[in-house]
Write an enzyme that holds these catalytic residues in place. Structure first.
Site, PDB file in Angstrom:
ATOM      1  N   ARG A   1      57.934  40.497   1.963  1.00  0.00           N
ATOM      2  CA  ARG A   1      56.554  40.958   1.760  1.00  0.00           C
ATOM      3  C   ARG A   1      55.997  40.459   0.427  1.00  0.00           C
ATOM      4  NH1 ARG A   1      57.396  42.754   6.452  1.00  0.00           N
ATOM      5  NH2 ARG A   1      56.643  40.633   6.625  1.00  0.00           N
TER       6      ARG A   1
ATOM      7  N   HIS B   1      71.512  32.800   8.495  1.00  0.00           N
ATOM      8  CA  HIS B   1      70.085  32.789   8.140  1.00  0.00           C
ATOM      9  C   HIS B   1      69.857  33.642   6.903  1.00  0.00           C
ATOM     10  CE1 HIS B   1      69.576  36.832   9.819  1.00  0.00           C
ATOM     11  NE2 HIS B   1      70.316  36.429  10.824  1.00  0.00           N
TER      12      HIS B   1
END
Ligand SMILES: [Fe+2]
Length: 575
Positions: A427, A12
């Site tokens: 973010r 991932h």
């Protein structure tokens, strides 16, 4: 040295990063290009191609490919620990002993194939494997603002790399020294993810939701300490309950989970839905507390002396994105400075492997200046995307886009804000953001309503001017990457209620003029008009989708939600 770092070793968060002569030139996650969240099972072909194109580097000219996954010797305690602890799943235990580097060789083959697909030359470009946690550690330490001559404590915690799950170390003249590691299944990241699954969220994203849910619960209502043993510097996770594999797994509708039926028998059925409900909020609070107390105890045990001596800690790995834990670390009386890189998760191991290889080759690694390491687009690119978009966008080129943005925000509207280079890491930091004026009551609800992409109890976070941050956060500590929460000063809680969490904290981004001048100018213009240079800032994407990368992505997202305003560079798109 021209080094291309590749992440994607653990199925991932594939990503690529380019480091030239010790300087970070470009980095981006694969998901942003393929629009497939976390790029599970993928290698970062698109991201790597973009990095090389951006820098104008011929793939044939690459000196090295750095890869955050290394072979682990049979003489290492790691494989024997794994085999012993997985005795109940003999196929896995024997595999670790007899074919313990199978995944490494598979990864190496894929990485070299990627180099060939890029047009590179595997005979010229060296393949450099870097142990997974050394890559995390390097992404935190070599890119930190700390002087490389001084001693710094280094911590890395994630689900699992090759076998290691937790790393304690320190630096000595730029070199990373390993002090102690814990191995699978004794994984705090794994345990937190298992409870994340139990609480009805998906691994890799749900951990943030558990952390967001925790302040609504009472951590002392249910005692979850039996999930692990931690004493005298040792950690043992209770694999009868969590971090389970094989026949010990709980199964539901054909899907296996990383916890056991015994956990269900103890805590009740797995949570479902979007609401915050009992008793699950208390479980979230308890597991968060368990994580914090365990990490603090282990940090004190292994790194306490170094922190007392130097006051500095670098922290990476997926668990380093737990901003509440970071707040607790920063509250340690002897810790003066904590550095958590923007991509502390596995995507950041692309950068960490590259910086580690650069250091090993004798390059001086330069500190990270900002997280804006991805693609950027001009006004002309944005106009071209509008012109070719099937929704035939209504757009105009603003004479002063900052003034236009402030007018939209102070009228109580959310604004999709797309400017400059895309952020590296999970973010949004003012490159690909949805913004709101947090002094407008109800702006958080309005964003939730227009985008419908997140649970309504999850907190939004603030970006703020560096000039007022010490007053709001009561701290002079740097916070450029939204990786730490701070308690908000009483006087500010009523001024910016929409970005203060239930526990009175905020996951803040302190913005400086040097790192993002345009975003800084927006905050300054907002301050001039409203008296406060603070913005609500959330990522530009819909639930379950990666953050927007290109103008076309932004338009696609804009037309699939109820947002009314999208500003791409100076191009304002309205509905
Ligand atoms: Fe990792």
């Amino acid at each position: 040295m021209k080094i291309l770092g590749l992440a994607g070793a653990v199925f991932h968060d594939a990503a690529a990063a380019l480091v030239i002569d010790g300087e970070v030139i470009a980095a981006a996650e694969e998901e942003r290009f393929t629009r497939d969240k976390h790029a599970k099972g993928q290698f970062p072909l698109h991201a790597a191609r973009w990095c090389l194109e951006y820098a104008g580097i011929d793939p044939q000219a690459l000196d090295a490919i750095a890869f955050p996954y290394a072979p682990i010797s049979i003489a290492s305690a790691a494989r024997w620990h794994y085999a012993k602890r997985y005795w109940y799943a003999p196929d896995r235990a024997l595999d670790a002993l007899f074919h313990g580097n199978r995944r490494f060789y598979r990864n190496k083959t894929r990485a070299l194939q990627l180099l060939t697909d890029l047009g590179g030359n595997p005979d010229r470009t060296v393949f450099i494997p870097v142990e997974h946690h050394l890559a995390h550690a390097s992404s935190a330490y070599h890119l930190s603002p700390f002087d490389q001559q001084e001693k710094v404590a280094i911590l890395s915690i994630d689900g699992k790399g090759e076998y290691a799950t937790t790393f304690f170390g320190y630096s000595e003249n730029g070199k990373i020294i390993k002090l102690k590691e814990f191995y699978d299944p004794d994984s705090l990241g794994g345990l937190y993810s298992a409870i994340t699954e139990y609480l009805g969220f998906e691994m890799l994203d749900g951990e943030f939701k558990v952390m967001g849910m925790a302040p609504y619960g009472d951590p002392n209502k249910y005692d979850l300490t039996r999930l692990l043993e931690c004493r005298d510097g040792q950690l043992k996770v209770n694999t009868k309950l969590v971090n389970t594999v094989g026949f010990r797994r709980y199964k539901e509708r054909g899907k296996g989970y990383y916890f056991s039926p015994a956990l269900i028998a103890w805590l009740g059925k797995r949570r479902e839905g979007d609401e915050i409900d009992e008793p699950y909020i208390h479980y979230a609070a308890s597991v968060q507390q368990l994580l914090e107390t365990t990490v603090l105890e282990l940090v004190n045990y292994y790194l306490g002396d170094i922190i007392r001596e130097t006051g500095k800690l670098c922290f990476a790995g997926g668990v380093a994105l737990n901003v509440k834990l970071n707040q607790r670390l920063l509250e340690l009386p002897d810790l003066q400075q904590l550095f958590v890189p923007p991509a502390a998760n596995d995507a950041g191991t692309a950068l960490g492997a590259a910086t580690y290889a650069a250091y090993q080759a004798g390059d001086t690694v330069k500190p990270l200046q900002h997280a804006y390491l991805g693609p950027e687009f001009s006004n002309e690119d944005c106009i071209a995307a509008c012109e070719s978009h099937p929704q035939r966008p209504i757009w105009q080129q603003c004479r002063n886009s900052i003034t236009s943005a402030v007018d939209i925000l102070t009228a109580g509207n959310p604004l999709a804000w797309f400017q400059g280079r895309m952020e590296f890491g999970p973010r949004a930091l003012g490159g690909r953001s949805i913004l709101g004026d947090p002094s407008q009551t109800g702006i958080a609800d309005k964003i939730n309503l227009q985008i419908k992409y997140r649970e309504k109890w999850r907190p939004f976070c603030p970006s703020m001017l560096d000039s007022i941050a010490p007053d709001i956060l009561q701290s002079q500590h740097p916070a450029p990457y939204m990786t730490i929460t701070f308690p908000v000063a009483q006087a500010w809680k009523t001024r910016i209620p929409e970005v203060v969490h239930a526990d009175g904290t905020a996951r803040a981004q302190v913005v400086t003029a040097a790192t993002n001048p345009r975003y800084y100018a927006l905050l300054q213009a907002l301050e001039a008009k409203t008296g406060q240079g603070v913005l609500l800032n959330t990522s530009l994407n819909r639930r379950g989708e990666p953050m927007v990368c290109s103008p076309t992505d932004a338009l696609n997202m804009f037309y699939s939600c109820d947002l009314q305003y999208l500003l791409m560079q100076d191009i304002l798109v309205t509905k």
